[in-house]
Design a protein around this motif. Sequence first.
Motif, mmCIF file in Angstrom:
data_model
loop_
_atom_site.group_PDB
_atom_site.id
_atom_site.type_symbol
_atom_site.label_atom_id
_atom_site.label_comp_id
_atom_site.label_asym_id
_atom_site.label_seq_id
_atom_site.Cartn_x
_atom_site.Cartn_y
_atom_site.Cartn_z
ATOM 1 N N ALA A 8 -38.059 19.982 8.064
ATOM 2 C CA ALA A 8 -37.386 19.203 9.101
ATOM 3 C C ALA A 8 -36.836 17.917 8.498
ATOM 4 O O ALA A 8 -37.463 17.307 7.628
ATOM 5 N N ILE A 9 -35.660 17.540 8.970
ATOM 6 C CA ILE A 9 -35.013 16.281 8.592
ATOM 7 C C ILE A 9 -35.027 15.393 9.832
ATOM 8 O O ILE A 9 -34.546 15.804 10.895
ATOM 9 N N VAL A 10 -35.556 14.196 9.705
ATOM 10 C CA VAL A 10 -35.730 13.327 10.871
ATOM 11 C C VAL A 10 -34.958 12.026 10.676
ATOM 12 O O VAL A 10 -35.088 11.357 9.645
ATOM 13 N N ASP A 11 -34.161 11.678 11.670
ATOM 14 C CA ASP A 11 -33.443 10.410 11.678
ATOM 15 C C ASP A 11 -34.440 9.269 11.923
ATOM 16 O O ASP A 11 -35.576 9.497 12.340
ATOM 17 N N LEU A 116 -33.741 11.118 6.963
ATOM 18 C CA LEU A 116 -32.335 10.923 6.605
ATOM 19 C C LEU A 116 -31.699 10.001 7.633
ATOM 20 O O LEU A 116 -31.614 10.340 8.809
ATOM 21 N N THR A 117 -31.256 8.837 7.181
ATOM 22 C CA THR A 117 -30.696 7.825 8.066
ATOM 23 C C THR A 117 -29.416 7.266 7.473
ATOM 24 O O THR A 117 -29.199 7.355 6.263
ATOM 25 N N ASN A 118 -28.563 6.691 8.308
ATOM 26 C CA ASN A 118 -27.389 5.992 7.809
ATOM 27 C C ASN A 118 -27.713 4.555 7.399
ATOM 28 O O ASN A 118 -26.869 3.855 6.852
ATOM 29 N N LYS A 119 -28.949 4.119 7.652
ATOM 30 C CA LYS A 119 -29.431 2.816 7.206
ATOM 31 C C LYS A 119 -29.554 2.844 5.680
ATOM 32 O O LYS A 119 -29.894 3.875 5.111
ATOM 33 N N PRO A 120 -29.271 1.724 4.975
ATOM 34 C CA PRO A 120 -29.486 1.723 3.524
ATOM 35 C C PRO A 120 -30.899 2.180 3.161
ATOM 36 O O PRO A 120 -31.865 1.857 3.850
ATOM 37 N N ASP A 144 -26.590 5.029 1.766
ATOM 38 C CA ASP A 144 -26.061 4.793 0.426
ATOM 39 C C ASP A 144 -26.562 5.813 -0.597
ATOM 40 O O ASP A 144 -26.359 5.642 -1.800
ATOM 41 N N SER A 145 -27.184 6.901 -0.124
ATOM 42 C CA SER A 145 -27.737 7.906 -1.035
ATOM 43 C C SER A 145 -26.708 8.929 -1.489
ATOM 44 O O SER A 145 -26.829 9.495 -2.582
ATOM 45 N N PHE A 146 -25.703 9.169 -0.653
ATOM 46 C CA PHE A 146 -24.704 10.198 -0.945
ATOM 47 C C PHE A 146 -23.301 9.633 -0.762
ATOM 48 O O PHE A 146 -23.122 8.521 -0.270
ATOM 49 N N GLU A 147 -22.301 10.431 -1.145
ATOM 50 C CA GLU A 147 -20.916 9.963 -1.087
ATOM 51 C C GLU A 147 -20.437 9.732 0.339
ATOM 52 O O GLU A 147 -19.544 8.915 0.573
ATOM 53 N N THR A 149 -21.642 9.809 4.798
ATOM 54 C CA THR A 149 -22.744 9.633 5.741
ATOM 55 C C THR A 149 -22.561 10.540 6.951
ATOM 56 O O THR A 149 -21.480 11.083 7.183
ATOM 57 N N LYS A 150 -23.633 10.720 7.716
ATOM 58 C CA LYS A 150 -23.517 11.437 8.982
ATOM 59 C C LYS A 150 -22.470 10.738 9.857
ATOM 60 O O LYS A 150 -22.421 9.516 9.865
ATOM 61 N N PRO A 151 -21.583 11.470 10.535
ATOM 62 C CA PRO A 151 -21.678 12.881 10.921
ATOM 63 C C PRO A 151 -21.142 13.899 9.918
ATOM 64 O O PRO A 151 -21.065 15.082 10.246
ATOM 65 N N ASP A 152 -20.747 13.475 8.727
ATOM 66 C CA ASP A 152 -20.393 14.450 7.694
ATOM 67 C C ASP A 152 -21.636 15.283 7.366
ATOM 68 O O ASP A 152 -22.752 14.750 7.309
ATOM 69 N N PRO A 153 -21.482 16.583 7.131
ATOM 70 C CA PRO A 153 -22.645 17.427 6.840
ATOM 71 C C PRO A 153 -23.237 17.236 5.445
ATOM 72 O O PRO A 153 -24.363 17.674 5.191
ATOM 73 N N LEU A 154 -22.507 16.565 4.550
ATOM 74 C CA LEU A 154 -22.970 16.439 3.165
ATOM 75 C C LEU A 154 -24.394 15.895 3.041
ATOM 76 O O LEU A 154 -25.205 16.472 2.297
#
Length: 219
Positions: A8-11, A116-120, A144-147, A149-154
């Motif tokens: 599970a991935i939790v915001d 997994l959050t959009n927070k740094p 800042d972990s990936f190229e 952020t959500k809502p992109d699925p990457l």
Amino acid sequence: MMGDLHAAIVDLDGTMVDTLGDFDAALNATLKDLGRPAVARADIEHMIGKGSAHLIRSALLHGGLDVQAAERVQPEAWERYQSHYLTFNGQHSEVYPGVIEGLTALRARGLTLACLTNKPRDFARTLLQAKGLAGFFTHVFGGDSFERTKPDPLPLLKTCEALGTLPARTLMVGDSQNDGMAARAAGCPVVLVTYGYNHGDPIAQAPHDRLIGSLAELA
């Protein structure tokens, strides 16, 4: 749905922790430094969810700056915001009821968990530690972990890779359309909570497989 899951991935913000107070304190301290008008707590709630840069930009525009002026101020605002958020992170926030029970239940089912959050990421790790939630998670990823952020699925796809699970066997738990849209695009089942932020929009309109009023309902 739960019986087919491996992970599970939790915001974080609005899903596990009510961080509106932290955002209020850090953002308005930043705006005061810049001589800009304060933003009301209710308006900040609608700006949360797309990362700190978006939050700062939204506040500057809300305070009367045009797009070009906001872009000029953004670098200084970002530096000041980071400094203030480091001070306030976790001080004005609370874990939502049912979160500990829900995470415990997911772990008891044998699921591996990632936040997994959009927070740094550094802010997220510090907050999870401060609120006693860090031990539940094998991985923590931020905006800042990936190229992208959500809502992109990457970010979800990359988190599934880190977990070693297929998206179809990885549950996304969040509070906003960002989480629902990212999960749908990544091929993850998604459960959304009804108490989060979601930019002021009805959560039922976001993509989801199930709505819950507490993470304890995942037990």
